[in-house]
Design an enzyme around this catalytic site. Structure first.
Site, PDB file in Angstrom:
ATOM      1  N   HIS A  69       0.863  -1.186   0.000  1.00 44.65           N
ATOM      2  CA  HIS A  69       0.000   0.000   0.000  1.00 44.65           C
ATOM      3  C   HIS A  69       0.897   1.232   0.000  1.00 44.65           C
ATOM      4  CE1 HIS A  69      -3.738   2.272   0.781  1.00 44.65           C
ATOM      5  NE2 HIS A  69      -2.921   3.101   1.424  1.00 44.65           N
ATOM      6  N   CYS A  70       0.734   2.068  -1.008  1.00 48.76           N
ATOM      7  CA  CYS A  70       1.601   3.246  -1.172  1.00 48.76           C
ATOM      8  C   CYS A  70       0.865   4.493  -0.707  1.00 48.76           C
ATOM      9  CB  CYS A  70       2.034   3.386  -2.625  1.00 48.76           C
ATOM     10  SG  CYS A  70       3.081   4.827  -2.921  1.00 48.76           S
ATOM     11  N   PRO A  71       1.350   5.186   0.320  1.00 45.04           N
ATOM     12  CA  PRO A  71       0.664   6.412   0.765  1.00 45.04           C
ATOM     13  C   PRO A  71       0.784   7.548  -0.239  1.00 45.04           C
ATOM     14  CG  PRO A  71       2.726   6.101   1.967  1.00 45.04           C
ATOM     15  CD  PRO A  71       2.519   4.868   1.154  1.00 45.04           C
ATOM     16  N   ASN A  74      -2.026   7.014  -2.384  1.00 43.78           N
ATOM     17  CA  ASN A  74      -3.215   6.762  -1.568  1.00 43.78           C
ATOM     18  C   ASN A  74      -3.980   5.546  -2.081  1.00 43.78           C
ATOM     19  OD1 ASN A  74      -4.947   7.287   0.592  1.00 43.78           O
ATOM     20  ND2 ASN A  74      -6.351   8.464  -0.690  1.00 43.78           N
ATOM     21  N   ASN A  75      -3.241   4.526  -2.482  1.00 44.66           N
ATOM     22  CA  ASN A  75      -3.857   3.325  -3.018  1.00 44.66           C
ATOM     23  C   ASN A  75      -2.843   2.195  -2.943  1.00 44.66           C
ATOM     24  OD1 ASN A  75      -5.806   1.708  -4.246  1.00 44.66           O
ATOM     25  ND2 ASN A  75      -6.320   3.271  -5.772  1.00 44.66           N
TER      26      ASN A  75
END
Length: 353
Positions: A69-71, A74-75
Site C-alpha cells: 500500500h503506497c501512501p 493513496n492506493n
C-alpha cells in the site's frame, strides 16, 4: 523535453492512483468447491482470498496481486496498476536528472558571468552580470538560492525513487511481489527449522525474465490474465503458494504465546506514560496499535525489546469475527501461566509438523 517528462510522470502517477490495483470480487469463491480448502477466508470481504491476493487494512478490500500500500498514491500497488506505478518510478528520476542538468548549467553560467579574478582574491557580484549586462532571465541571490534548493530536491528524488524502481524491477523480473518475496523467505526458514526435507519452488516464476516482464508491461497497458488465475511453472499448481501460506499460518499459531494485560494502554503511537525507552523505541511501521484494558488476553506472534505484536483474543460471537491485531508495549502485559499441557504444544509436536 522537460514538459514531456512532466506529462508522462503525471499521467502514470494519476493512472496508478485512479485505476487502482484491482480487487477480488466480494463473495468470490473458486469454481471448484474442493479448492476452498487451499484458500484463506476473509471475514471482512466475505469471500475467499484468490491466489496472490491479500487483504489491505487501508483499502479494506482484498487486493489482487498486492505488492504494497503506497501512501503517495493513496492506493495499493497491485495487479492492474503495477505497470503504471513502476513507470512512474522510472520517469520521475529521469525527469529529475534532466532538471538537475539544467540547474547545474544555469548556476555555472550565471556564476561565471559574475565572477571577478584578482591577484589576491576572487569576488562574486550577484547584483549584475559582468560579461552579459542584459541577461534573459534575472538571476540574483534569491534565484541562486532557489536553484540550489531545487537541485538538492531533484538529486534526492533521483536517489530515493531510483532505488524504489530497482526494487520493483527485481520483483517484476522474478514475477513476484514484495509480499511474496517475504513469504518465500519464511518458507525457507520454516523448512530449515522443522527439517522437513521439502523444497519450496515459487510457482509463478516462468524461468524467463522476458516472459515475467511481459506479464506486467503490455502495449495495451492492460496486464495479462484476470488477476485471479495465473500461469504456473512445471511441477507446481495454482495453489502451491496458498498452501505454503496456510502452513505458515499454522506454524504462527503454534509459536504464538499468550499474554495477559496488566496495565491499560490507549493505543497511541508514542505513549508517554509507559517509560522513556518505550516512547523512543516505538516501531517505525504503518501497522496499527491496539488498545488494551487490564485483563485482556493477547496472542503475541513477534516482538521487539520494548514492544510486541499480537492479536487480541475476543469473543467471536460478540465481535462478529473482526480481528484486532497490532503493536502494544511489552511492559503492559505479562506471560500467562499455562494450567495444562494442552494449552501449549510440546517440542515433539512442533518438530513433527
Amino acid at each position: 523535453m522537460l514538459l514531456n517528462w512532466t506529462v508522462m510522470i503525471l499521467y502514470n502517477y494519476f493512472s496508478a492512483m485512479f485505476v487502482g490495483p484491482g480487487y477480488v470480487p466480494l463473495g468470490w469463491t473458486p469454481e471448484k468447491s474442493q479448492d476452498c480448502m487451499y484458500l484463506q477466508y476473509c471475514k471482512v470481504c466475505q469471500s475467499y482470498k484468490a491466489p496472490r491476493s491479500h487483504h489491505c487494512r487501508k483499502c479494506n478490500r482484498c487486493v489482487m496481486k498486492m505488492d504494497h500500500h503506497c501512501p503517495w498514491i493513496n492506493n495499493c500497488c497491485g495487479y492492474q496498476n503495477h505497470a503504471s506505478f513502476t513507470l512512474f518510478l522510472l520517469l520521475a528520476p529521469l525527469g529529475c536528472i534532466h532538471a538537475s542538468f539544467i540547474f547545474v548549467m544555469t548556476m555555472y553560467t550565471q556564476l561565471y558571468n559574475r565572477i571577478s579574478f584578482g591577484w589576491s582574491s576572487v569576488k562574486i557580484d550577484m547584483s549584475a552580470a559582468k560579461r552579459d549586462p542584459r541577461p534573459i532571465i534575472p538571476f540574483g541571490l534569491s534565484a541562486f538560492a532557489a536553484s540550489l534548493f531545487a537541485l538538492g530536491l531533484a538529486l534526492g528524488t533521483t536517489i530515493a525513487v531510483g532505488m524504489l524502481f530497482i526494487i520493483q524491477m527485481k520483483v517484476i523480473l522474478t514475477n513476484k511481489t514484495s509480499i511474496e518475496s517475504w513469504i518465500e523467505e519464511k518458507a525457507k526458514d520454516r523448512i530449515q527449522y522443522y527439517q522437513t526435507g521439502e523444497t519450496f519452488i515459487f510457482p509463478y516464476d516462468t524461468g524467463s525474465k522476458w516472459k515475467n516482464f511481459k506479464q506486467v508491461f503490455t502495449w495495451s497497458g492492460i496486464p495479462e490474465g484476470d488477476g485471479l488465475d495465473w500461469p504456473v511453472r512445471d511441477g507446481c499448481h495454482q495453489y502451491s503458494l496458498t498452501i505454503e501460506q496456510l502452513k505458515q499460518k499454522a506454524d504462527k499459531r503454534i509459536r504464538s504465546v499468550r499474554y495477559q494485560a496488566v496495565e491499560d494502554y490507549s493505543g497511541v503511537c508514542c505513549p508517554v506514560t509507559k517509560g522513556v525507552k518505550t516512547f523512543f523505541t516505538t516501531p517505525c511501521t504503518e501497522e496499527p496499535r491496539i488498545a488494551l484494558s487490564k485483563g485482556d488476553l493477547i496472542l503475541a506472534t513477534r516482538g521487539l525489546k520494548h514492544w510486541m505484536y499480537g492479536e487480541k483474543i475476543l469473543d467471536s460471537a460478540a465481535d462478529g469475527g473482526i480481528r484486532e491485531r497490532g503493536w502494544f508495549p511489552r511492559k503492559c502485559v505479562e506471560k500467562c501461566q499455562y494450567d495444562s499441557e494442552t494449552d501449549q504444544p510440546v517440542d515433539g509436536e512442533k518438530k513433527n509438523r
